[in-house]
Each structure stands twice: as structure tokens, then as C-alpha cells.
Design a protein around this motif. Structure first.
Motif, PDB file in Angstrom:
ATOM      1  N   UNK A   1      46.439  26.607  45.169  1.00 16.80           N
ATOM      2  CA  UNK A   1      47.210  25.573  45.560  1.00 16.80           C
ATOM      3  C   UNK A   1      48.493  25.111  44.967  1.00 16.80           C
ATOM      4  N   UNK A   2      48.424  25.931  43.611  1.00 15.70           N
ATOM      5  CA  UNK A   2      49.629  25.719  42.625  1.00 15.70           C
ATOM      6  C   UNK A   2      50.729  26.418  43.157  1.00 15.70           C
ATOM      7  N   UNK A   3      50.267  27.775  43.598  1.00 15.83           N
ATOM      8  CA  UNK A   3      51.443  28.902  43.897  1.00 15.83           C
ATOM      9  C   UNK A   3      52.304  28.666  44.894  1.00 15.83           C
ATOM     10  N   UNK A   4      53.425  29.041  44.563  1.00 19.11           N
ATOM     11  CA  UNK A   4      54.478  28.929  45.757  1.00 19.11           C
ATOM     12  C   UNK A   4      54.750  30.144  46.242  1.00 19.11           C
ATOM     13  N   UNK A   5      54.946  30.655  47.413  1.00 18.54           N
ATOM     14  CA  UNK A   5      54.852  31.909  47.994  1.00 18.54           C
ATOM     15  C   UNK A   5      56.331  32.108  48.767  1.00 18.54           C
ATOM     16  N   UNK A   6      56.867  33.258  48.503  1.00 15.80           N
ATOM     17  CA  UNK A   6      58.222  33.378  49.161  1.00 15.80           C
ATOM     18  C   UNK A   6      58.395  34.978  49.499  1.00 15.80           C
TER      19      UNK A   6
END
Length: 209
Positions: free
Chosen positions: A25-30
Motif C-alpha cells: 500500500x506504500x508502494x508507488x508503481x510506474x
């Protein structure tokens, strides 16, 4: 669970599914395109996880030439030094193919360590493993003959992917930098190894004999 970035990182393997989801939930995906910079010295401090694809980690010498220090494949990660306060003064991460990258911010990660102290021990263990990997590159560069460096690199990569037929994970330019030579010399050494019967090469496809 199969789509969780954190499941690709050995650092988080010992955690429960519930805790892994909390981290996710803390991870940002790109999504990054081939050739696009993921990290430069002006970037925020993040742990970088390659969900799929690949990236190269390098620094620039005084003449602006790239010195590749690590190749990241699916499931690999980098940036733990930045998470613990080391400033990134000359490190770049660039996608070498279209890739999905997951980013975990330093502040969020430090808060996580307060809640999960065993992660600190796991992180130290994984850092030692990465140091061993970097030592392998140093050992490669210590080999006087370029063809020996190339052969050793290909053999190690074949073990990593579990097969003797594979596509080169790097462009010739990047592989040459990694092995401390030039693309022209590298092409000649590929031809030499093929003549010696060590391998068969069809563009980027390599077959080890």
C-alpha cells in the motif's frame, strides 16, 4: 498476491501476507519506457523494485562516460543506501527496456522498520548478497582478456536464467561498458568465441555450446 511488487524482493519474503499487503500500500508503481531515467541525483530517496523489465544502474565519470555498476532484472531492487540517508550524488537508474518499476519512499520505509524491526536484519543479509554480486563484476574486470570476461559473464547469466539459450539483457554498448571495453572490441570477441565453438550468436540471441 501474485501482482504484489514486494513479493519480488527477498527482503520482504519472511513477512506475513498481511504485512506484505501493508507494505504494498506504500508502494508507488510506474511504467518506464526504454531509455527513460528512473532515478537521477535530484530524485527523492526511494527503494527501486523492478516488477518486470530491466534497468541499469550507473554513475558518470569526469568525462561524462557511463560506468555501469549493476544490472537490474525482474525482482531485483536497488536504493537501500538512499533509504538509510546516503545522498545520491552521482547515480542514475535507466530502463533498458519497457519496465514496470515500484518505488518505496524513504520516510515510509523508516516508519515501516520501526514497526517491523526484523526487516533491518533481513536487509543487512540481502545487502551482503548484493555486495557479493558487485564483487563478481570486479572479478570479471580483473580478467586480462576481454573474451574471458565475456565468456564468464555469459556463463553466469545462463546459470541465472536457467538455460543456455537466451537473449542478451543489455545492448552491445551497455554490455561493453559493463565489461570495461568498447562495442567494437566486444563484437570481435563475440566473433572469436563463436569461431572457437563456445557459442552461437544470432543478433542478440545467444546459444552456449
Amino acid at each position: 498476491m501474485t501482482d504484489l511488487c514486494v513479493r519480488l524482493v527477498p527482503l520482504f519474503n519472511t513477512l506475513s501476507q498481511e504485512n506484505q499487503i501493508e507494505i504494498e500500500d506504500l508502494v508507488r508503481k510506474k511504467i518506464y519506457q526504454k531509455g527513460e531515467l528512473v532515478v537521477d541525483p535530484s530524485s527523492d530517496d526511494n527503494l527501486i523494485i523492478v516488477a518486470y523489465g530491466g534497468a541499469k544502474l550507473y554513475n558518470l565519470d569526469e568525462n561524462g562516460h557511463e560506468n555501469i555498476t549493476q544490472i537490474l532484472h525482474t525482482g531485483d531492487y536497488a536504493g537501500e543506501d538512499w533509504l538509510f540517508g546516503k545522498k545520491n550524488s552521482n547515480t542514475y537508474v535507466e530502463a533498458i527496456e519497457n519496465s514496470k518499476i515500484c518505488l518505496l519512499n524513504r520516510k515510509d520505509f523508516l516508519n515501516l522498520l520501526e514497526d517491523q524491526p526484523m526487516l533491518s536484519i533481513k536487509l543487512i543479509e540481502q545487502s551482503m548478497t548484493k555486495m557479493q554480486s558487485m564483487q563478481k563484476q570486479i572479478d570479471l574486470l580483473s580478467l586480462p582478456k576481454i573474451e574471458d570476461r565475456l565468456s564468464e559473464y555469459l556463463q553466469e547469466y545462463a546459470v541465472k536464467v536457467g538455460k543456455k539459450t537466451f537473449n542478451l539483457p543489455l545492448k552491445m554498448k551497455d554490455l561493453a561498458l559493463y565489461l570495461g571495453t568498447t562495442p567494437e572490441t566486444l563484437s570481435r570477441k563475440f566473433a572469436l568465441l563463436e569461431k572457437q565453438g563456445v557459442l552461437t550468436r544470432k543478433l542478440r540471441k545467444i546459444i552456449l555450446n
